[in-house]
Design a protein around this motif. Sequence first.
Motif, PDB file in Angstrom:
ATOM      1  N   ARG A   1     -47.187 140.718 -19.536  1.00 26.11           N
ATOM      2  CA  ARG A   1     -47.590 140.347 -20.894  1.00 26.11           C
ATOM      3  C   ARG A   1     -46.771 139.158 -21.371  1.00 26.11           C
ATOM      4  N   VAL A   2     -47.404 138.340 -22.216  1.00 19.40           N
ATOM      5  CA  VAL A   2     -46.698 137.266 -22.921  1.00 19.40           C
ATOM      6  C   VAL A   2     -46.600 137.716 -24.374  1.00 19.40           C
ATOM      7  N   LEU A   3     -45.384 137.969 -24.821  1.00 25.23           N
ATOM      8  CA  LEU A   3     -45.175 138.525 -26.150  1.00 25.23           C
ATOM      9  C   LEU A   3     -45.213 137.450 -27.223  1.00 25.23           C
ATOM     10  N   GLU A   4     -45.599 137.853 -28.420  1.00 27.91           N
ATOM     11  CA  GLU A   4     -45.418 137.022 -29.601  1.00 27.91           C
ATOM     12  C   GLU A   4     -43.922 136.945 -29.921  1.00 27.91           C
ATOM     13  N   PRO A   5     -43.473 136.009 -30.744  1.00 28.13           N
ATOM     14  CA  PRO A   5     -42.034 135.922 -31.042  1.00 28.13           C
ATOM     15  C   PRO A   5     -41.493 137.222 -31.638  1.00 28.13           C
ATOM     16  N   ARG A   6     -40.402 137.718 -31.065  1.00 27.14           N
ATOM     17  CA  ARG A   6     -39.726 138.915 -31.576  1.00 27.14           C
ATOM     18  C   ARG A   6     -38.239 138.616 -31.597  1.00 27.14           C
TER      19      ARG A   6
ATOM     20  N   SER B   1     -40.765 131.881 -28.342  1.00 30.65           N
ATOM     21  CA  SER B   1     -39.991 131.659 -29.566  1.00 30.65           C
ATOM     22  C   SER B   1     -40.863 131.307 -30.756  1.00 30.65           C
ATOM     23  N   SER B   2     -42.155 131.065 -30.529  1.00 28.68           N
ATOM     24  CA  SER B   2     -43.078 130.744 -31.613  1.00 28.68           C
ATOM     25  C   SER B   2     -44.494 131.045 -31.139  1.00 28.68           C
ATOM     26  N   VAL B   3     -45.416 131.146 -32.077  1.00 24.17           N
ATOM     27  CA  VAL B   3     -46.807 131.392 -31.712  1.00 24.17           C
ATOM     28  C   VAL B   3     -47.343 130.222 -30.901  1.00 24.17           C
TER      29      VAL B   3
ATOM     30  N   ALA C   1     -49.122 128.088 -25.665  1.00 27.13           N
ATOM     31  CA  ALA C   1     -48.954 127.087 -24.617  1.00 27.13           C
ATOM     32  C   ALA C   1     -48.565 127.733 -23.294  1.00 27.13           C
ATOM     33  N   LEU C   2     -47.723 128.784 -23.364  1.00 29.07           N
ATOM     34  CA  LEU C   2     -47.308 129.477 -22.153  1.00 29.07           C
ATOM     35  C   LEU C   2     -48.490 130.179 -21.499  1.00 29.07           C
ATOM     36  N   VAL C   3     -49.314 130.851 -22.294  1.00 31.56           N
ATOM     37  CA  VAL C   3     -50.491 131.518 -21.746  1.00 31.56           C
ATOM     38  C   VAL C   3     -51.398 130.501 -21.077  1.00 31.56           C
ATOM     39  N   LYS C   4     -51.626 129.379 -21.709  1.00 35.12           N
ATOM     40  CA  LYS C   4     -52.482 128.337 -21.131  1.00 35.12           C
ATOM     41  C   LYS C   4     -51.914 127.846 -19.800  1.00 35.12           C
ATOM     42  N   ARG C   5     -50.611 127.610 -19.757  1.00 34.96           N
ATOM     43  CA  ARG C   5     -49.981 127.119 -18.530  1.00 34.96           C
ATOM     44  C   ARG C   5     -50.047 128.168 -17.421  1.00 34.96           C
TER      45      ARG C   5
END
Length: 245
Positions: free
Chosen positions: A118-123, A77-79, A84-88
């Motif tokens: 993939r972990v998407l940017e907010p869309r 939902s945000s950059v 944070a999700l990628v790090k986790r």
Amino acid sequence: MALRPVQVNFKARDDAALGRFWAEALHWGIASEGPGVTNVEPLNFNWPDPSALCIDVVKVPDPETVKYRLHLDLNSSSVAEQQALVKRLVELGASPANLGQGEVPWVALTDPEGNLFRVLEPRSIYRDTGPIAAVLVSCADPREMARFWGEATDWQVHQLSDEHARLRSAEGVGPYLEFVRTPVLRAESGRVHLDLMPYSGDDQAAEVSRLLALGATEVDLGQGEVPWVCLADSEGNDFCVLGPR
């Protein structure tokens, strides 16, 4: 007559470990329908429900090592949330994936068994999908894939072009199923596929016959006597038709 996509099926060397990864990644729960099968689904989920596509991890002796045509896109939902999700996810056991993608706003990773996601940017289009934004399939002809899958299921086409097709549940909930034109495709079967299920009262055999008439083909994966039917779509992507429950 129509089928409903109900889960994404992963073949794995260690179903329990991969199931734990995806449960922690999505903040979902874990169950099991038997030895060698780990089910990952939202907490308090009333299966099947189009608000989510569950994950079914099945243990096999030697999963194929191939370039997968199907992968998951995860939502953010945000950059800051994406980062944070990628790090986790990396802390949970994911690894960065180099696809030659260059400078892109999304992040490519592989899970502990090497499955790309993939972990998407907010869309904005994915604001109400839940943690899985889309199931994305690389293909040669998005229009043909939209035709086949739109007739095979009760999902509706939301976008259609020569480069990209997007489908979603007719109820307007849950993740999207997307087809993206990819110039070079591999012919091998992948470790990740979709499972479809008839509605209550519909006949599995009749649905399989209908799919064959739409252009599907029967697939022998050495599955033996099982209650589901293995097929491939008109571009050779494997999927299974489950029995009604």
